[in-house]
Design a protein around this motif. Structure first.
Motif, PDB file in Angstrom:
ATOM      1  N   ARG A   1      86.162  51.853  19.450  1.00 39.98           N
ATOM      2  CA  ARG A   1      87.024  51.805  18.262  1.00 39.98           C
ATOM      3  C   ARG A   1      86.451  50.883  17.194  1.00 39.98           C
ATOM      4  O   ARG A   1      86.556  51.166  15.993  1.00 39.98           O
ATOM      5  CB  ARG A   1      88.414  51.318  18.652  1.00 39.98           C
ATOM      6  N   LEU A   2      85.848  49.787  17.605  1.00 37.63           N
ATOM      7  CA  LEU A   2      85.318  48.824  16.651  1.00 37.63           C
ATOM      8  C   LEU A   2      84.094  49.355  15.923  1.00 37.63           C
ATOM      9  O   LEU A   2      83.964  49.186  14.710  1.00 37.63           O
ATOM     10  CB  LEU A   2      84.951  47.514  17.360  1.00 37.63           C
TER      11      LEU A   2
ATOM     12  N   LEU B   1      81.629  55.113   1.149  1.00 37.45           N
ATOM     13  CA  LEU B   1      82.297  55.311   2.434  1.00 37.45           C
ATOM     14  C   LEU B   1      81.476  54.762   3.597  1.00 37.45           C
ATOM     15  O   LEU B   1      82.002  54.625   4.708  1.00 37.45           O
ATOM     16  CB  LEU B   1      82.585  56.796   2.657  1.00 37.45           C
ATOM     17  N   LYS B   2      80.210  54.457   3.344  1.00 34.50           N
ATOM     18  CA  LYS B   2      79.352  53.899   4.390  1.00 34.50           C
ATOM     19  C   LYS B   2      79.347  52.378   4.366  1.00 34.50           C
ATOM     20  O   LYS B   2      78.493  51.745   4.983  1.00 34.50           O
ATOM     21  CB  LYS B   2      77.926  54.429   4.244  1.00 34.50           C
ATOM     22  N   ILE B   3      80.314  51.807   3.668  1.00 36.70           N
ATOM     23  CA  ILE B   3      80.355  50.352   3.548  1.00 36.70           C
ATOM     24  C   ILE B   3      80.483  49.659   4.900  1.00 36.70           C
ATOM     25  O   ILE B   3      80.005  48.551   5.099  1.00 36.70           O
ATOM     26  CB  ILE B   3      81.533  49.929   2.634  1.00 36.70           C
ATOM     27  N   ILE B   4      81.101  50.359   5.860  1.00 40.75           N
ATOM     28  CA  ILE B   4      81.310  49.750   7.179  1.00 40.75           C
ATOM     29  C   ILE B   4      79.994  49.553   7.923  1.00 40.75           C
ATOM     30  O   ILE B   4      79.916  48.794   8.878  1.00 40.75           O
ATOM     31  CB  ILE B   4      82.290  50.600   8.004  1.00 40.75           C
TER      32      ILE B   4
ATOM     33  N   LEU C   1      79.146  45.142   9.679  1.00 43.66           N
ATOM     34  CA  LEU C   1      78.735  45.668  10.979  1.00 43.66           C
ATOM     35  C   LEU C   1      78.385  44.564  11.972  1.00 43.66           C
ATOM     36  O   LEU C   1      78.712  44.667  13.160  1.00 43.66           O
ATOM     37  CB  LEU C   1      77.546  46.607  10.807  1.00 43.66           C
ATOM     38  N   ILE C   2      77.743  43.501  11.511  1.00 41.87           N
ATOM     39  CA  ILE C   2      77.337  42.426  12.430  1.00 41.87           C
ATOM     40  C   ILE C   2      78.545  41.740  13.077  1.00 41.87           C
ATOM     41  O   ILE C   2      78.559  41.537  14.300  1.00 41.87           O
ATOM     42  CB  ILE C   2      76.434  41.399  11.698  1.00 41.87           C
TER      43      ILE C   2
ATOM     44  N   ALA D   1      82.437  43.555  19.598  1.00 35.80           N
ATOM     45  CA  ALA D   1      82.164  44.534  20.647  1.00 35.80           C
ATOM     46  C   ALA D   1      81.475  43.885  21.840  1.00 35.80           C
ATOM     47  O   ALA D   1      81.771  44.212  22.995  1.00 35.80           O
ATOM     48  CB  ALA D   1      81.299  45.662  20.088  1.00 35.80           C
ATOM     49  N   THR D   2      80.575  42.958  21.573  1.00 43.28           N
ATOM     50  CA  THR D   2      79.892  42.248  22.660  1.00 43.28           C
ATOM     51  C   THR D   2      80.885  41.444  23.494  1.00 43.28           C
ATOM     52  O   THR D   2      80.812  41.424  24.729  1.00 43.28           O
ATOM     53  CB  THR D   2      78.802  41.318  22.092  1.00 43.28           C
ATOM     54  N   LEU D   3      81.832  40.794  22.818  1.00 45.79           N
ATOM     55  CA  LEU D   3      82.865  40.051  23.543  1.00 45.79           C
ATOM     56  C   LEU D   3      83.698  40.984  24.423  1.00 45.79           C
ATOM     57  O   LEU D   3      84.046  40.640  25.558  1.00 45.79           O
ATOM     58  CB  LEU D   3      83.780  39.320  22.553  1.00 45.79           C
ATOM     59  N   ALA D   4      83.995  42.162  23.900  1.00 46.99           N
ATOM     60  CA  ALA D   4      84.797  43.126  24.666  1.00 46.99           C
ATOM     61  C   ALA D   4      84.053  43.600  25.905  1.00 46.99           C
ATOM     62  O   ALA D   4      84.672  43.933  26.927  1.00 46.99           O
ATOM     63  CB  ALA D   4      85.158  44.315  23.788  1.00 46.99           C
ATOM     64  N   LEU D   5      82.733  43.626  25.832  1.00 51.90           N
ATOM     65  CA  LEU D   5      81.925  44.134  26.950  1.00 51.90           C
ATOM     66  C   LEU D   5      81.429  43.035  27.884  1.00 51.90           C
ATOM     67  O   LEU D   5      80.710  43.334  28.840  1.00 51.90           O
ATOM     68  CB  LEU D   5      80.721  44.916  26.404  1.00 51.90           C
TER      69      LEU D   5
END
Length: 233
Positions: free
Chosen positions: A140-141, A198-201, A207-208, A214-218
């Motif tokens: 999701r992130l 729309l690619k701002i994400i 993104l960083i 995401a790393t914390l979630a994993l």
């Protein structure tokens, strides 16, 4: 699932997805802003209903609904509160729509296709269930997979409902806020002759931090992998 597919075909055949665009948003801006000022609760109700329907049937262009939230509620509530309210409405609506598609997938496809897929799906499900929340939160992130595709996969793999809702509601918040903030500044961009990106994400400053979350979630999965490697054979 058949009903959802029929609704999607009907919506596309009627051209509803064409309303989810920058051109329509800017052309109807004065009318939409007037509705927000005169009938705010009606607009909020319609906004949520449209978002839930678009998410449930995976209507193309649903990202513009998030952008429209910032565009509509920003001027009314201010540059700070507007995007926050738009984010809350978008994330809540998207989570409800995703959950409806998740239920449909799990009830319609789960048992039959899983039985045919055999051991591969069993192994995949076992690995996913070890840290289902972390894996789903990561998906999701990070903008690496289609939103509706994740909903379908989660239903197919039999993820627990509570895990699905919690990971979805938390995981889509950053993206919703980014696009709601983008919508809040659309008029300023258009005045400068620019269009919203729309690619701002995917930009490093957004993104960083998402990669860090995401790393914390994993981390639990990463720790289990390290431990398995350190065990003597």
């Amino acid at each position: 699932m058949a009903l959802i597919a029929l609704l999607l075909v009907f919506a596309i055949s009627m051209g509803w997805h064409k309303y989810l665009s920058l051109d329509v948003l800017t052309q109807q801006s004065a009318h939409l802003r007037l509705l927000v000022e005169t009938k705010p609760w009606l607009v909020i109700g319609c906004y949520v209903a449209i978002y839930i329907l678009a998410t449930t049937i995976a209507l193309p262009g649903a990202i513009w609904i998030t952008i429209a939230g910032g565009f509509l509620f920003g001027p009314m509530l201010g540059p700070f509160l507007g995007p926050i309210v738009a984010t809350a409405l978008a994330s809540t609506s998207a989570t409800i729509g995703a959950t409806m598609l998740f239920f449909a997938t799990r009830s319609a496809l789960g048992d039959g296709l899983r039985a045919q897929a055999g051991g591969f799906i069993d192994r995949l499900e076992k690995g996913f269930q070890e840290n289902a929340f972390g894996y789903l939160l990561t998906l999701r992130l990070l903008p690496v997979a289609p939103f509706f595709g994740i909903n379908l996969a989660a239903g197919f793999l039999g993820i627990q409902l509570r895990t699905f809702i919690l990971a979805t509601a938390i995981g889509i918040l950053p993206g919703c806020y980014v696009y709601a903030s983008l919508g809040n500044g659309i008029e300023h961009l258009l005045e400068q002759g620019q269009k919203p990106d729309l690619k701002i994400i995917y930009s490093p400053e957004i993104l960083i931090p998402l990669l860090g979350l995401a790393t914390l979630a994993l981390l639990p999965s990463i720790w289990r992998f390290v431990q398995s490697r350190l065990k003597p054979s």
